[in-house]
Design a protein around this motif. Structure first.
Motif, PDB file in Angstrom:
ATOM      1  N   GLU A 267       0.925  -1.144   0.079  1.00  0.00           N
ATOM      2  CA  GLU A 267      -0.029   0.069   0.025  1.00  0.00           C
ATOM      3  C   GLU A 267       0.902   1.227  -0.021  1.00  0.00           C
ATOM      4  OE1 GLU A 267      -2.678  -0.268   3.194  1.00  0.00           O
ATOM      5  OE2 GLU A 267      -3.929  -1.765   2.313  1.00  0.00           O
ATOM      6  N   LYS A 268       1.770   1.169   0.945  1.00  0.00           N
ATOM      7  CA  LYS A 268       2.767   2.219   0.831  1.00  0.00           C
ATOM      8  C   LYS A 268       3.610   2.713  -0.371  1.00  0.00           C
ATOM      9  CE  LYS A 268       6.944   4.089   3.599  1.00  0.00           C
ATOM     10  NZ  LYS A 268       7.696   3.821   4.550  1.00  0.00           N
ATOM     11  N   PHE A 269       4.159   1.475  -1.133  1.00  0.00           N
ATOM     12  CA  PHE A 269       4.738   1.554  -2.244  1.00  0.00           C
ATOM     13  C   PHE A 269       3.760   1.914  -3.344  1.00  0.00           C
ATOM     14  CE2 PHE A 269       5.462  -0.681  -6.184  1.00  0.00           C
ATOM     15  CZ  PHE A 269       6.983  -0.288  -6.551  1.00  0.00           C
ATOM     16  N   MET A 270       2.677   1.665  -3.597  1.00  0.00           N
ATOM     17  CA  MET A 270       1.588   2.430  -4.418  1.00  0.00           C
ATOM     18  C   MET A 270       1.392   3.680  -4.157  1.00  0.00           C
ATOM     19  SD  MET A 270      -2.331   0.651  -5.229  1.00  0.00           S
ATOM     20  CE  MET A 270      -2.788   1.131  -3.671  1.00  0.00           C
ATOM     21  N   VAL A 271       1.033   4.010  -3.028  1.00  0.00           N
ATOM     22  CA  VAL A 271       0.772   5.574  -2.884  1.00  0.00           C
ATOM     23  C   VAL A 271       1.894   6.337  -2.994  1.00  0.00           C
ATOM     24  CG1 VAL A 271      -0.165   7.190  -0.832  1.00  0.00           C
ATOM     25  CG2 VAL A 271      -1.141   4.757  -1.307  1.00  0.00           C
ATOM     26  N   GLU A 272       2.709   6.104  -2.518  1.00  0.00           N
ATOM     27  CA  GLU A 272       4.259   7.049  -2.639  1.00  0.00           C
ATOM     28  C   GLU A 272       4.747   7.324  -3.892  1.00  0.00           C
ATOM     29  OE1 GLU A 272       7.248   5.587   0.272  1.00  0.00           O
ATOM     30  OE2 GLU A 272       6.249   6.434   1.829  1.00  0.00           O
ATOM     31  N   ASN A 273       4.414   6.251  -4.880  1.00  0.00           N
ATOM     32  CA  ASN A 273       4.993   6.270  -6.189  1.00  0.00           C
ATOM     33  C   ASN A 273       3.779   6.475  -7.269  1.00  0.00           C
ATOM     34  OD1 ASN A 273       7.913   5.384  -6.060  1.00  0.00           O
ATOM     35  ND2 ASN A 273       6.995   3.699  -4.889  1.00  0.00           N
ATOM     36  N   GLN A 274       2.589   7.005  -6.827  1.00  0.00           N
ATOM     37  CA  GLN A 274       1.468   7.371  -7.364  1.00  0.00           C
ATOM     38  C   GLN A 274       1.125   6.336  -8.693  1.00  0.00           C
ATOM     39  OE1 GLN A 274       1.858  11.632  -8.302  1.00  0.00           O
ATOM     40  NE2 GLN A 274       2.075  12.011  -6.420  1.00  0.00           N
ATOM     41  N   LEU A 275       0.928   5.298  -8.198  1.00  0.00           N
ATOM     42  CA  LEU A 275       0.669   4.200  -9.313  1.00  0.00           C
ATOM     43  C   LEU A 275      -0.653   4.011  -9.718  1.00  0.00           C
ATOM     44  CD1 LEU A 275       3.439   1.609  -8.101  1.00  0.00           C
ATOM     45  CD2 LEU A 275       3.936   3.182 -10.110  1.00  0.00           C
ATOM     46  N   PHE A 276      -1.214   4.622 -10.628  1.00  0.00           N
ATOM     47  CA  PHE A 276      -2.640   4.566 -10.865  1.00  0.00           C
ATOM     48  C   PHE A 276      -3.092   3.373 -11.788  1.00  0.00           C
ATOM     49  CE2 PHE A 276      -1.097   9.056 -11.398  1.00  0.00           C
ATOM     50  CZ  PHE A 276      -1.771   9.460 -10.327  1.00  0.00           C
ATOM     51  N   TYR A 277      -2.209   2.471 -12.263  1.00  0.00           N
ATOM     52  CA  TYR A 277      -2.478   1.412 -12.896  1.00  0.00           C
ATOM     53  C   TYR A 277      -2.026   0.102 -12.319  1.00  0.00           C
ATOM     54  CZ  TYR A 277      -3.024   4.717 -16.682  1.00  0.00           C
ATOM     55  OH  TYR A 277      -3.422   5.824 -17.385  1.00  0.00           O
ATOM     56  N   TYR A 278      -1.847   0.146 -10.995  1.00  0.00           N
ATOM     57  CA  TYR A 278      -1.331  -0.791 -10.091  1.00  0.00           C
ATOM     58  C   TYR A 278      -2.373  -2.135  -9.712  1.00  0.00           C
ATOM     59  CZ  TYR A 278       1.695  -3.234  -6.428  1.00  0.00           C
ATOM     60  OH  TYR A 278       2.273  -4.048  -5.580  1.00  0.00           O
ATOM     61  N   GLU A 279      -1.875  -3.190  -9.657  1.00  0.00           N
ATOM     62  CA  GLU A 279      -2.723  -4.312  -9.284  1.00  0.00           C
ATOM     63  C   GLU A 279      -2.246  -4.964  -8.026  1.00  0.00           C
ATOM     64  OE1 GLU A 279      -4.607  -8.269 -11.506  1.00  0.00           O
ATOM     65  OE2 GLU A 279      -2.453  -7.821 -11.554  1.00  0.00           O
ATOM     66  N   SER A 280      -3.114  -5.253  -7.090  1.00  0.00           N
ATOM     67  CA  SER A 280      -2.596  -5.955  -5.930  1.00  0.00           C
ATOM     68  C   SER A 280      -1.836  -7.418  -6.151  1.00  0.00           C
ATOM     69  CB  SER A 280      -3.743  -6.024  -4.632  1.00  0.00           C
ATOM     70  OG  SER A 280      -3.238  -6.972  -3.957  1.00  0.00           O
ATOM     71  N   ILE A 281      -0.889  -7.750  -5.414  1.00  0.00           N
ATOM     72  CA  ILE A 281      -0.358  -8.928  -5.544  1.00  0.00           C
ATOM     73  C   ILE A 281      -1.410  -9.886  -5.331  1.00  0.00           C
ATOM     74  CG2 ILE A 281       0.586  -9.078  -3.230  1.00  0.00           C
ATOM     75  CD1 ILE A 281       2.975 -10.534  -4.332  1.00  0.00           C
TER      76      ILE A 281
END
Length: 355
Positions: free
Chosen positions: A141-155
């Motif tokens: 969650e921290k990785f996704m938010v801090e890097n603003q990954l709008f196309y991210y999918e959870s592991i």
């Protein structure tokens, strides 16, 4: 237009790999909602190869004068950059573990598939679930938010999808609305929990004994609460089995007959049937802080501690969970630990249901 699109995607990938070692799957998952029809591993590998080509071109055209500045990047790209690295450097290539999955995502999928197949012997239709460890969930969650990954999918989604496809290829049928069973992979214990269409109850428990865990797979042949009650139990969060639990912790149980149970130091109160969104909510909320009473032995007087007898003291420690607690008291001679209370949304849920 196309050049700007390519630059934007590559720049974001370059930014990520400059900061974190990422395996192919975890890099690809940062862009999982782009180019549907490919696996995250394929996306990640393609991005890394294109980056290597761009870096090689920049070196050959003398745009990169100091090659040492690309070392960290190559280490973070992993095995795919090894040959490239040895073309330009004579020293040893550093193998680094993926920041997100610790290079274990394939292991997770293979273990889930194997254990799910063992559970599916008498069933045909299924739905899958995954319980991440708190550490992995928070890190992702921290990785996704801090890097603003709008196309991210959870592991979690990647594991469920890929294992589901494997099971479907073996003749089992994914059924989201009315499956015969739900198989939940608990990553912390590397175990698959099978839920059938039986009624599930929400209960709350206190544990006044030490050394008796909730789940039978943790007990390693010894006593467990599951074994004592002869029913399947899942604790959304818990404590080490040698800790007493004095606050009200939730428990999901099948086929609980009595509303109140006292057995081997456990006090259990059944409060209601539970399903759907309520069940999901219980599983996603964790205590924000926990207060522990730690009884220790010390020949030196401990300031702000409660002296019990001679060299025995009680100290009170706040921690996120028992793993953080262990880190905080690792230099002390610990006699026993009791969980006194928790705080956060989980406390509100316990208070609401119990009232």
């Amino acid at each position: 237009m196309l050049n700007s699109l390519k630059t934007e995607l590559l720049n974001k990938s370059l930014e990520l790999l400059s900061k974190y070692p990422l395996c192919d799957s975890c890099l690809g998952r940062c862009f999982a909602r782009l180019s549907l029809g490919h696996t995250n591993e394929e996306r990640g590998k393609a991005i890394k190869i294109l980056l290597l080509m761009e870096i090689d071109k920049a070196i050959k055209e003398h745009q990169i004068e100091d090659l040492s500045q690309i070392k960290e990047l190559l280490y973070n790209m992993g095995e795919i950059a090894k040959t490239f690295y040895h073309n330009y450097f004579n020293d040893e290539f550093q193998n680094r573990s993926c920041y997100i999955c610790d290079n274990r995502i394939k292991e997770f999928k293979e273990s889930f598939e194997k254990k799910a197949l063992e559970k599916l012997v008498n069933y045909k239709t299924f739905v899958l679930g995954v319980r991440l460890t708190d550490e992995l969930k928070n890190r992702e969650e921290k990785f996704m938010v801090e890097n603003q990954l709008f196309y991210y999918e959870s592991i979690k989604n990647e594991i469920k999808r890929d294992v589901g496809k494997k099971l479907a290829s073996l003749g089992y049928i994914p059924e989201f609305d009315n499956p015969q069973v739900e198989l939940v992979y608990d990553m912390e214990y590397d175990a698959v929990i099978l839920f059938t269409k039986t009624v599930r109850y929400l209960a709350f428990y206190n544990r006044l004994s030490r050394g008796i865990p909730i789940s039978s797979w943790v007990s390693k042949g010894g006593e467990s609460l599951e074994g004592l009650l002869n029913t399947q139990l899942v604790a959304p969060y818990s404590e080490a089995s040698e800790y007493r639990i004095l606050d009200d912790y939730p428990l999901i149980a099948e086929n609980l007959v009595k509303n109140e149970i006292n057995i081997k130091g456990f006090h259990i109160r059944k409060v209601s049937k539970i399903a759907g969104k309520e069940l999901s909510t219980i599983f996603t909320i964790r205590p924000s802080k926990r207060l522990y009473r730690v009884t220790i032995y010390s020949e030196k007087e401990i300031k702000d501690a409660v002296k019990l007898h001679d060299n025995i003291y009680d100290i009170f420690v706040e921690a996120k969970d028992f793993k953080e607690l262990r880190e905080k008291v690792k230099d002390l001679l610990v006699i026993s630990v009791d969980l006194l209370s928790m705080s956060g949304k989980s406390k509100l849920i316990a208070d609401t249901y119990i009232k």
